[in-house]
Design a protein around this motif. Structure first.
Motif, short mmCIF file in Angstrom:
data_model
loop_
_atom_site.label_atom_id
_atom_site.label_comp_id
_atom_site.label_asym_id
_atom_site.label_seq_id
_atom_site.Cartn_x
_atom_site.Cartn_y
_atom_site.Cartn_z
N PRO A 451 0.83 -1.22 0.00
CA PRO A 451 0.00 0.00 0.00
C PRO A 451 0.86 1.26 0.00
CG PRO A 451 0.08 -0.96 2.19
CD PRO A 451 0.87 -1.87 1.30
N ARG A 452 0.28 2.31 -0.52
CA ARG A 452 0.96 3.61 -0.42
C ARG A 452 1.03 3.99 1.06
NH1 ARG A 452 -2.28 7.88 -3.68
NH2 ARG A 452 -0.49 9.24 -3.51
N GLU A 453 1.95 4.86 1.38
CA GLU A 453 2.16 5.22 2.79
C GLU A 453 0.88 5.77 3.41
OE1 GLU A 453 5.55 7.65 3.37
OE2 GLU A 453 5.36 7.68 5.55
N GLN A 454 0.20 6.61 2.63
CA GLN A 454 -1.02 7.23 3.15
C GLN A 454 -2.09 6.18 3.45
OE1 GLN A 454 -3.10 9.35 0.17
NE2 GLN A 454 -4.37 10.50 1.61
N ILE A 455 -2.17 5.22 2.57
CA ILE A 455 -3.14 4.15 2.78
C ILE A 455 -2.73 3.30 3.97
CG2 ILE A 455 -4.07 2.01 1.77
CD1 ILE A 455 -4.02 3.42 -0.94
N PHE A 456 -1.47 2.98 4.00
CA PHE A 456 -0.94 2.14 5.09
C PHE A 456 -1.24 2.79 6.44
CE2 PHE A 456 2.69 1.23 7.91
CZ PHE A 456 2.56 -0.14 8.02
N ASN A 457 -1.01 4.08 6.52
CA ASN A 457 -1.23 4.78 7.80
C ASN A 457 -2.71 4.87 8.16
OD1 ASN A 457 1.43 5.18 8.43
ND2 ASN A 457 1.58 7.04 7.18
N GLY A 458 -3.55 4.64 7.19
CA GLY A 458 -4.99 4.69 7.45
C GLY A 458 -5.49 3.49 8.22
N PHE A 459 -4.72 2.43 8.29
CA PHE A 459 -5.16 1.25 9.03
C PHE A 459 -4.86 1.42 10.52
CE2 PHE A 459 -4.50 -0.50 4.75
CZ PHE A 459 -5.74 -1.09 4.57
N ASP A 460 -5.80 1.00 11.35
CA ASP A 460 -5.56 1.05 12.80
C ASP A 460 -4.53 0.01 13.20
OD1 ASP A 460 -7.75 2.75 12.86
OD2 ASP A 460 -9.15 1.07 13.16
N ASN A 461 -4.73 -1.18 12.63
CA ASN A 461 -3.92 -2.31 13.08
C ASN A 461 -3.42 -3.12 11.91
OD1 ASN A 461 -4.32 -2.23 16.10
ND2 ASN A 461 -6.45 -2.28 15.41
N LEU A 462 -2.39 -3.88 12.19
CA LEU A 462 -1.79 -4.71 11.17
C LEU A 462 -1.68 -6.15 11.66
CD1 LEU A 462 1.50 -3.09 9.80
CD2 LEU A 462 -0.60 -3.53 8.58
N LEU A 463 -1.99 -7.06 10.76
CA LEU A 463 -1.67 -8.46 11.05
C LEU A 463 -0.69 -8.89 9.98
CD1 LEU A 463 -2.17 -11.22 12.46
CD2 LEU A 463 -3.99 -11.61 10.83
N LEU A 464 0.51 -9.24 10.42
CA LEU A 464 1.53 -9.64 9.45
C LEU A 464 1.71 -11.15 9.53
CD1 LEU A 464 4.17 -6.81 10.09
CD2 LEU A 464 2.31 -6.86 8.42
N LEU A 465 1.66 -11.78 8.37
CA LEU A 465 1.79 -13.23 8.33
C LEU A 465 3.01 -13.64 7.51
CD1 LEU A 465 -1.93 -14.28 7.60
CD2 LEU A 465 -0.75 -14.43 9.78
N GLY A 466 3.60 -14.73 7.93
CA GLY A 466 4.71 -15.33 7.17
C GLY A 466 4.64 -16.83 7.35
N ASN A 467 4.74 -17.55 6.29
CA ASN A 467 4.63 -19.03 6.32
C ASN A 467 3.41 -19.50 7.11
OD1 ASN A 467 7.00 -18.97 4.97
ND2 ASN A 467 8.28 -19.58 6.70
N GLY A 468 2.32 -18.78 7.04
CA GLY A 468 1.09 -19.18 7.71
C GLY A 468 1.06 -18.85 9.19
N SER A 469 2.09 -18.22 9.71
CA SER A 469 2.12 -17.88 11.14
C SER A 469 2.16 -16.38 11.32
CB SER A 469 3.36 -18.50 11.80
OG SER A 469 3.26 -19.89 11.78
N ALA A 497 5.46 0.62 4.65
CA ALA A 497 4.82 -0.63 4.21
C ALA A 497 5.80 -1.46 3.39
CB ALA A 497 3.58 -0.31 3.39
N ASP A 498 6.59 -0.77 2.54
CA ASP A 498 7.57 -1.50 1.72
C ASP A 498 8.64 -2.12 2.61
OD1 ASP A 498 6.14 -0.69 -0.42
OD2 ASP A 498 7.49 0.95 -0.98
N THR A 499 9.07 -1.35 3.60
CA THR A 499 10.10 -1.86 4.51
C THR A 499 9.58 -3.10 5.24
OG1 THR A 499 10.77 0.44 4.81
CG2 THR A 499 11.67 -1.18 6.37
N ILE A 500 8.35 -2.98 5.71
CA ILE A 500 7.77 -4.11 6.45
C ILE A 500 7.66 -5.34 5.55
CG2 ILE A 500 5.60 -4.92 7.51
CD1 ILE A 500 5.32 -2.08 8.68
N MET A 501 7.19 -5.12 4.32
CA MET A 501 7.05 -6.25 3.39
C MET A 501 8.40 -6.91 3.14
SD MET A 501 4.10 -7.15 2.50
CE MET A 501 4.37 -8.11 1.02
N ASP A 502 9.44 -6.07 3.01
CA ASP A 502 10.80 -6.65 2.82
C ASP A 502 11.17 -7.51 4.02
OD1 ASP A 502 11.13 -5.55 0.37
OD2 ASP A 502 12.25 -3.79 1.06
N ILE A 503 10.93 -6.97 5.19
CA ILE A 503 11.35 -7.70 6.40
C ILE A 503 10.58 -9.01 6.53
CG2 ILE A 503 11.41 -7.61 8.93
CD1 ILE A 503 11.80 -4.54 8.68
#
Ligand SMILES: Nc1ncnc2c1ncn2[C@@H]1O[C@H](COP(=O)(O)OP(=O)(O)OP(=O)(O)O)[C@@H](O)[C@H]1O
Length: 866
Positions: A451-469, A497-503
Motif C-alpha cells: 500500500p501507499r504510505e497514506q493508505i498504510f497509515n490509514g489502518f488502525d492495526n496490522l496483522l503480518l503473516l509469514g509461512n502461515g504464522s 509498508a515496503d520496509t515491512i514487506m521486505d522484512i
C-alpha cells in the motif's frame, strides 16, 4: 407386356369391361394387365395360373381399401404376386393389384369411403394420407391443395414470425429505454427514508459518526478526505449506512486463538494465529505471496473450516456462516456479471441484501449515492464487460466489486486486495470511503499488498503473516518500534509498508546489521513474535488490541501505542437480540430474490442477444435439416402390416422412418441446445458462490435462473418444430410435436446444467453435447427397444429422455392409422408402447426436473465445499 396387346377396352374415365363385367376406375396400365390375363383361366388373378386366396366370404372391404370389382359372388381376394411384382412390391409398395378382385390400399391424396367402392380425390382444404377412408380436415391456414396427402401447417410459422417480431420490438424498445435512461440526469431532491419513517434531518457527517460509534469520534489514521465530505452523495450514503448498521447498539468483533488450518495432515497453511479484531476497527493483513492471508480471511469468515483453534464472534463461540448476511466479502478476482451495467450489478446486490422493508426508490437512491462515492457515476450505465471484452477499466471493475459489497451495508467487510488494479488516486479514494464506514462502526479487514504510505497509515492495526504464522499483530503505529526492537531500522524516506514487506518476506537484511537475520529470517520473526506476545504486559493467553485503549494511550502520550491486555468483547443478550433482529430483517424475501435473479438473467440473455439469436437460429436449422431428411416421404413415415383379413396384401413395411425422425430430432435438439445451456448455467458458478456466501438464497437464485430460460427454451423449440413440421409433415399434430420438442429441450437444458456444474467451465460445452448425444442414442431406435427389452436393459434405457421422446413421436404418428395397420405388431417389433403420450410427456418433464434438482445439488455441494 405380353398377351392381347392390341386390345384396349379402357374407356376415358378409366372403366373397362372384362367378360360380362365392367370395372371401375382402373388405370390404363391396370386395364392392360387385365387384358393380359384374358388368356388365363378366369380366376381374377392377372398372373397366369395364380390361385387366388379369398380374403372374405362376401364383399367386405376393410377401411382404407379400395375394392372396386369385388362382389358377394367375387369377394376380395389376394393373388400371389409374380416374382417381379413381389420384388417391386416389397421395395416400392406398388404393383397393386395382382388381380381384378384384389383390394388396393386407397392411394395417397384420395380417400375410399366405407365399402371401398369409391376412390375420391381429396378436396382442397383436406388431405388424405395413404389408406384414407375419409378426408382429414386441414388445420386452419394449412396448405392443402387438391389431392394432398399431407398438410403443411402455416399458423405456427405465422406465430413464430409474430413472436420474432415482438421479440425484436421488445429488444429494440428495451435498448431505447436504457439509452434514454443513460442520457437522463439523475437529481436528488431529498433523502428518501427507506422505511417510510419521518425523513432524517440532514445532519452533517461528523455528528453522525460521533453518534454511531463511541470509537469513531477519535479514530486515528487521518480524517475523511474533504473531497469526499463535500460530496452531497457521500452524506446521503453515510446516513443510509448509519441507519442500516445500527452499530450504536452492536457491531461485529472477532477473537481468534491459535487458529490452525491443515487441509491434509502435516500441511500447515495456517498455524498459531491469535488475535482480536474489535468492531469498528480497520485492519490490514499483510504478508508475502502464499503467506496464508486469504486462508486466514476465509477461516475468519467461516468460508474455510479451521482445523484447530477457536473463533469467537462478539465473545461467543458461533458459526461465522450464520452472520453471512451481515458480512461483505470482496474477492481478489472481480466476480461481477459482465453483461450488466455498473449500476445494475450494484443495484442487484442492494436489492437482494438490504432489508426487505426498504422501498425500491430508497434502494435506488442509496445505490446512486454509493456509485457516486466510489467514483463510478460517469460509467454507471456502461456494461462491466470482462477480460475478453472489457468495457470499463480493470480498476473500475474492482470498484464495482467493492460497491456490490458496500451496497449490502455490511457490519464487517473483508476485502482481498481491494486496491489491486487501481491507480494511486482511485486506491486512496476507496480506502477513504472504507475508513469513513469504519468510523461508523463497520469492522474492516483488508488484505493488502504494497500500500501507499497514506493508505498504510490509514489502518488502525496490522496483522503480518509469514509461512502461515503470525509475525506481528498490533497497532500500525507501533510496527517501526517493534521491528526496531528486533534490530531493524526503518529508512526515514521510504514507505514503511515496503520496509515491512521486505522484512516479513525475509528480505530485510538491508535494514539491519545483525547477521542473525541472514538465516531463516521468517522463522526467526515468527519466534520473536511468539516470545513477545507471551510477555506478561502483553497478554496471558490472548493478545488483544482495544481500540479505545489504543486511543487513550495515544492521547495520553506521544509514544506509539502498544498491545495491551485483553478486554472482554462479549456482547450482552440485548445486543445479541439486536443483532438477530437486524439479521432477520436483512435480505429480500424469497420470491423477491427469485424475481430479481430471473429478471437479471433475462437482461443477461437480452444483452447476449448474439448467442440468444444464434441458439434460436441453430434450433431452426436443426429442425429444417431433420425435416428435409423426411421431406421425400411426403408425410408417410410409417407403413405396417394391414389389419386382418387383408394382412397378406401388406407390402414393404416401414418401422424405421418415424422412429428415426424421433432419434434424429432428439439428437439435433441435443446438439442445438446443450452448449448454450452450459453457457447459461455453468458459467456463473463463481457468481453463485459469491452470492451464496454473502447470504443470497441459493434456491431463489436457481429458480429465478431456471424460470428465465423457459422463454428461451420455448422459442428454440418453436423454431425447431416449425421448420421440422413444415418439411417432415408428420401425422402428429403440431401442438403435440411442439410439446414433445419443448420438453426434450427442457431435458437437454437440465442435463447440460448438470454437466456444467460438475465439470470445468472449458470442458462443459463439449461434455454436454456428448451427454445429450448419449441420451439421444439411448432413444430405443438403434438398438431397437425390443432388443433392449430382450437384454433386460429396458430400465436403463427408460432413464434416458430419448426413449420417451421417440416413443411420443412413434405413438402419435402411428395411432391415426390404427384402423389400417396392425399397430400392436409394430409396437411389439419396435418395443415402444403406443397410446401413452401424456405419460411420455409427464416423464420427460419429470426427467428434466430431476436433472435440474441434480444440477442444484451439485451447485450447492460445490459451493459448500469452498
Ligand atoms: N485448501 C487448501 N488445500 C491445500 N493448500 C491450500 C489450501 N488453501 C490454501 N492452500 C495453500 O496455502 C498457501 C497459502 O495460500 P493463500 O491463498 O492463503 O496465500 P496468500 O497469502 O493469500 O497468497 P497471495 O497473496 O498470493 O494470494 C498457498 O500455497 C496455497 O496453495
Amino acid at each position: 407386356m405380353g398377351g392381347n396387346d392390341n386390345a384396349t377396352l379402357a374407356s376415358e374415365d378409366g372403366d373397362f369391361a372384362f367378360g360380362n363385367q365392367t370395372f371401375n376406375n382402373f388405370t390404363t396400365l391396370e386395364a392392360g394387365r387385365a387384358l393380359y390375363s384374358l388368356n388365363s383361366s378366369v380366376t381374377g388373378c392377372f398372373s397366369n395360373g395364380s390361385v387366388p386366396i379369398l380374403l372374405a366370404q362376401n364383399d367386405t372391404c376393410s377401411l382404407g381399401f379400395f375394392c372396386p370389382n369385388s362382389s358377394n359372388a367375387q369377394p376380395p381376394q389376394f393373388c400371389p404376386a409374380s416374382q417381379v411384382c413381389q420384388g417391386t412390391r416389397y421395395s416400392k409398395g406398388t404393383c397393386d393389384p395382382q388381380g381384378m378382385f384384389e383390394p388396393i390400399v386407397c392411394p395417397a391424396g384420395h380417400f375410399c369411403p366405407l365399402g371401398g367402392k369409391q376412390k375420391l380425390a381429396c378436396e382442397q382444404g383436406t388431405y388424405c394420407p395413404l389408406g384414407s377412408y375419409e378426408p382429414i380436415k386441414c388445420a386452419n391456414g394449412a396448405i392443402c391443395a387438391k389431392e394432398s396427402q399431407r398438410q403443411i401447417v402455416t399458423v405456427p410459422l405465422g406465430v413464430m414470425i409474430a413472436f420474432d417480431f415482438i421479440l425484436a420490438i421488445i429488444v429494440g424498445v428495451g435498448f431505447a429505454i436504457s439509452a434514454m435512461r443513460k442520457r437522463r440526469k439523475r437529481t436528488y431532491t431529498a433523502v428518501i427514508n427507506p422505511e417510510g419513517e419521518k425523513d432524517i434531518d440532514a445532519d452533517d457527517v461528523e455528528l453522525l459518526e460521533k453518534q454511531s460509534h463511541p470509537a469513531a469520534a477519535s479514530a486515528p489514521g487521518g480524517d475523511i478526505d474533504e473531497d469526499l465530505t463535500s460530496n452531497p452523495d457521500f452524506k446521503i450514503f453515510m446516513r443510509y449506512i448509519g441507519k442500516l448498521i445500527k452499530t450504536k447498539e452492536v457491531g461485529l468483533s472477532f477473537e481468534f486463538e491459535d487458529l490452525q488450518f491443515e487441509p491434509t495432515p502435516g500441511k500447515r497453511i495456517l498455524h498459531g494465529v491469535s488475535g482480536c479484531i474489535e468492531s469498528g476497527s480497520m485492519w490490514a493483513v499483510m504478508g508475502g505471496s502464499g503467506a496464508g492471508k486469504s486462508t486466514f480471511v476465509n477461516v475468519l469468515m467461516g468460508k474455510t473450516k479451521h482445523t484447530g483453534g477457536s473463533i469467537k464472534v462478539n465473545g461467543h463461540h458461533k458459526d461465522m456462516s450464520k452472520y453471512k448476511k451481515l458480512i461483505g466479502y470482496v474477492p481478489q478476482d472481480d466476480i461481477v456479471l459482465p453483461e450488466l451495467t455498473v449500476r445494475e450489478n450494484i443495484l442487484h446486490s442492494a436489492r437482494v441484501r438490504l432489508p426487505m422493508t426498504w422501498r425500491d426508490k430508497s434502494i435506488q437512491a442509496f445505490v446512486d449515492s454509493l456509485i457516486s462515492c466510489i467514483g463510478l457515476s460517469h460509467v454507471q450505465h456502461s456494461l462491466v464487460g470482462d477480460a475478453n471484452k472489457p468495457v470499463i477499466s480493470g480498476g473500475q471493475r474492482k470498484r464495482v466489486s467493492i460497491g456490490m459489497e458496500l451496497a449490502a451495508a455490511p457490519m464487517a467487510i473483508f476485502l482481498d486486495e481491494p486496491t489491486s488494479g487501481l491507480d494511486a488516486t482511485g486506491a486512496s479514494s476507496i480506502m477513504r470511503l472504507l475508513r469513513a464506514i469504519t468510523k461508523l462502526g463497520v469492522t474492516t479487514i483488508t488484505i493488502i499488498h504494497q500500500p501507499r504510505e497514506q493508505i498504510f497509515n490509514g489502518f488502525d492495526n496490522l496483522l503480518l503473516l509469514g509461512n502461515g504464522s503470525e509475525i506481528y499483530a498490533g497497532p500500525t503505529d507501533f510496527t517501526s518500534e517493534y521491528f526496531g526492537s528486533l534490530g531493524f531500522k526503518f529508512p526515514t524516506r521510504a514507505n514503511p509498508a515496503d520496509t515491512i514487506m521486505d522484512i516479513i518476506t525475509g528480505n530485510g537484511q538491508e535494514y539491519t546489521e545483525d547477521p542473525a537475520w541472514a538465516d531463516k529470517p521468517v522463522d526467526k520473526l515468527i519466534e520473536e513474535w511468539r516470545s513477545y506476545a507471551q510477555k506478561p504486559d502483553f497478554s496471558n493467553d490472548l493478545h488483544l488490541f482495544r481500540h479505545s485503549t489504543f486511543h487513550a494511550s495515544r492521547e495520553d502520550s506521544l509514544q506509539p501505542p502498544k498491545p495491551s491486555r485483553p478486554v472482554s468483547m462479549m456482547s450482552s443478550p440485548e445486543q445479541e437480540q439486536t443483532l438477530l433482529q437486524t439479521m432477520k430483517k436483512r435480505g429480500a424475501s424469497w420470491p423477491a430474490q427469485a424475481y430479481y435473479c430471473g429478471k437479471r438473467s433475462i437482461t443477461q440473455q437480452v444483452r447476449n442477444r448474439g448467442s440468444f439469436f444464434f441458439e434460436i437460429g441453430v434450433g431452426a436449422l436443426a429442425g429444417g435439416i431433420i425435416g428435409l431428411s423426411a421431406f421425400a416421404a411426403k408425410g408417410q413415415l410409417f407403413r405396417g402390416l394391414y389389419k386382418p383379413p387383408f394382412t397378406v396384401l401388406s407390402s414393404a413395411v416401414d418401422y424405421q422412418s418415424v422412429s428415426q425422425v424421433g432419434l434424429l430430432g432428439g439428437m439435433a435438439i441435443g446438439l442445438a441446445a446443450s452448449a448454450p445451456a452450459v453457457k447459461v448455467f455453468g458459467e456463473e458458478k463463481l457468481v453463485f458462490n459469491r452470492e451464496a456466501s454473502s447470504g443470497h438464497s441459493m434456491s431463489a437464485y436457481y429458480v429465478g435462473k431456471m424460470l428465465s430460460v423457459l422463454p428461451r427454451i420455448a422459442l428454440s423449440s418453436l423454431h425447431f418444430s416449425v421448420f421440422m413440421g413444415i418439411l417432415a409433415t408428420p401425422l402428429m399434430s403440431f401442438n403435440q410435436m411442439f410439446a414433445a420438442n419443448m420438453l426434450y429441450f427442457y431435458c437437454v437444458y437440465g442435463l447440460a446444467s448438470c454437466v456444467g456444474m460438475a465439470v470445468k467451465r472449458e470442458d462443459g460445452p463439449l461434455l454436454a453435447v456428448m451427454a445429450s448425444l448419449i441420451i439421444g442414442v439411448l432413444g430405443g431406435v438403434a438398438p431397437p427397444l425390443s432388443k433392449v427389452k430382450a437384454w433386460h436393459l429396458e430400465g436403463l434405457w427408460r432413464m434416458s429422455p430419448g426413449v420417451w421422446f421417440t416413443e411420443a413421436y412413434v405413438s402419435q404418428n402411428l395411432l391415426p392409422l390404427d384402423y389400417l395397420y396392425m399397430l400392436d405388431q409394430a409396437s411389439k417389433q419396435m418395443g415402444f408402447t403406443l397410446g401413452q403420450y401424456s405419460l411420455d410427456m409427464g416423464i420427460l418433464f419429470v426427467i428434466g426436473s430431476v436433472y435440474r434438482v441434480v444440477a442444484y445439488v451439485l451447485l450447492v455441494t460445490v459451493q459448500r465445499k469452498r
